[in-house]
Design a protein around this motif. Sequence first.
Motif, short mmCIF file in Angstrom:
data_model
loop_
_atom_site.label_atom_id
_atom_site.label_comp_id
_atom_site.label_asym_id
_atom_site.label_seq_id
_atom_site.Cartn_x
_atom_site.Cartn_y
_atom_site.Cartn_z
N LYS A 40 0.89 -1.17 0.05
CA LYS A 40 0.14 -0.05 0.10
C LYS A 40 1.09 1.20 0.05
N CYS A 41 0.42 2.27 -0.53
CA CYS A 41 0.88 3.52 -0.46
C CYS A 41 1.11 4.03 1.31
N MET A 42 2.47 4.61 1.59
CA MET A 42 2.50 4.90 2.78
C MET A 42 1.81 5.84 3.41
N TYR A 43 1.18 6.52 2.52
CA TYR A 43 0.31 8.04 2.85
C TYR A 43 -0.79 7.51 2.95
N CYS A 44 -1.44 7.05 1.80
CA CYS A 44 -3.16 7.08 1.71
C CYS A 44 -3.66 5.55 1.78
N GLU A 45 -2.72 4.52 1.76
CA GLU A 45 -3.18 3.30 1.88
C GLU A 45 -3.82 2.64 0.86
N ALA A 56 4.99 5.06 -2.37
CA ALA A 56 3.95 5.85 -2.36
C ALA A 56 3.13 5.60 -3.82
N CYS A 57 2.04 5.92 -3.68
CA CYS A 57 1.11 5.92 -4.87
C CYS A 57 1.76 7.22 -5.90
N PRO A 58 1.54 7.24 -7.15
CA PRO A 58 2.00 8.33 -7.78
C PRO A 58 1.48 9.91 -7.44
N LYS A 59 0.12 9.72 -6.85
CA LYS A 59 -0.54 11.01 -6.71
C LYS A 59 -0.07 11.50 -5.23
N CYS A 60 0.25 10.77 -4.25
CA CYS A 60 0.59 11.33 -3.21
C CYS A 60 2.09 11.73 -3.19
N ASN A 61 2.75 11.08 -4.08
CA ASN A 61 4.38 11.11 -4.41
C ASN A 61 4.25 12.56 -4.97
N ASN A 63 -7.48 14.02 1.66
CA ASN A 63 -9.12 13.91 1.58
C ASN A 63 -9.45 14.23 -0.14
N ARG A 64 -8.59 13.94 -0.91
CA ARG A 64 -9.12 14.28 -2.21
C ARG A 64 -10.17 13.31 -2.85
N VAL A 65 -10.79 13.73 -3.75
CA VAL A 65 -12.18 13.26 -4.26
C VAL A 65 -11.90 11.49 -4.44
ZN LIG Z 1 -1.03 7.48 -1.91
#
Ligand SMILES: [Zn+2]
Length: 215
Positions: A58-63, A98-103, A154-156
Amino acid sequence: MVKIDKKPEPIVLANNKNHWTTLLMGHIARGEVVPSSLSSNYNQTEVKSILKEESRGKCMYCESNVSHVAYEHIEHIKPKAKDKYPDLTFEWNNLGLACPKCNINKSDNYDDNLPFINPYSEDPELSLFSLGPWIYPMPGNDRGFITEQTIQLNRVDLIEKRLERINEIRRLIELYVRQKNDLLKNILKDEIIKEVQPNKPYSMCTKQLLSLLQI
Ligand SMILES: [Zn+2]
């Protein structure tokens, strides 16, 4: 965001990071462009595979489950940009998944006085809490605030995915509560508990549903 335990450093980093760091810092000191064949040396199959294992995919930030979202990124907790922390480019404790968006949202942002919540070195649930599909900073917690705002926790797309997940588990709980057969009830209960563990996506939000089990 949930706590992640760091695994031992991959051999390829342990054996090479000092040499790579010396070369990289030498290029920077001489004002030269760092060849990408050197600066991207952290991006090794062995490194990615251990990062994936420790973050449970999982992404370390958004799971978000990274392999489901897109290609996972190796995240530098302290940015590796040459005016930030290039000396930490190959440092194992500075790497995460991380996922690309969080990164991309985090990018090269980093303030030593207000560092982002780091799930490897602290329990994120001391700084952030979930309410339904939302993740909020604890009142008065500046680091939680800056993490939620910058990484856009909390992005959509995340709210939609967390709601989907919450509803899946809520449906299981509905079945559990209505089930009269003890054996089937226990099977459902085990399944629900399994679905909200930290190896599942968005567990920070879903585990609060356990209180609905009425046990
Ligand atoms: Zn993420």
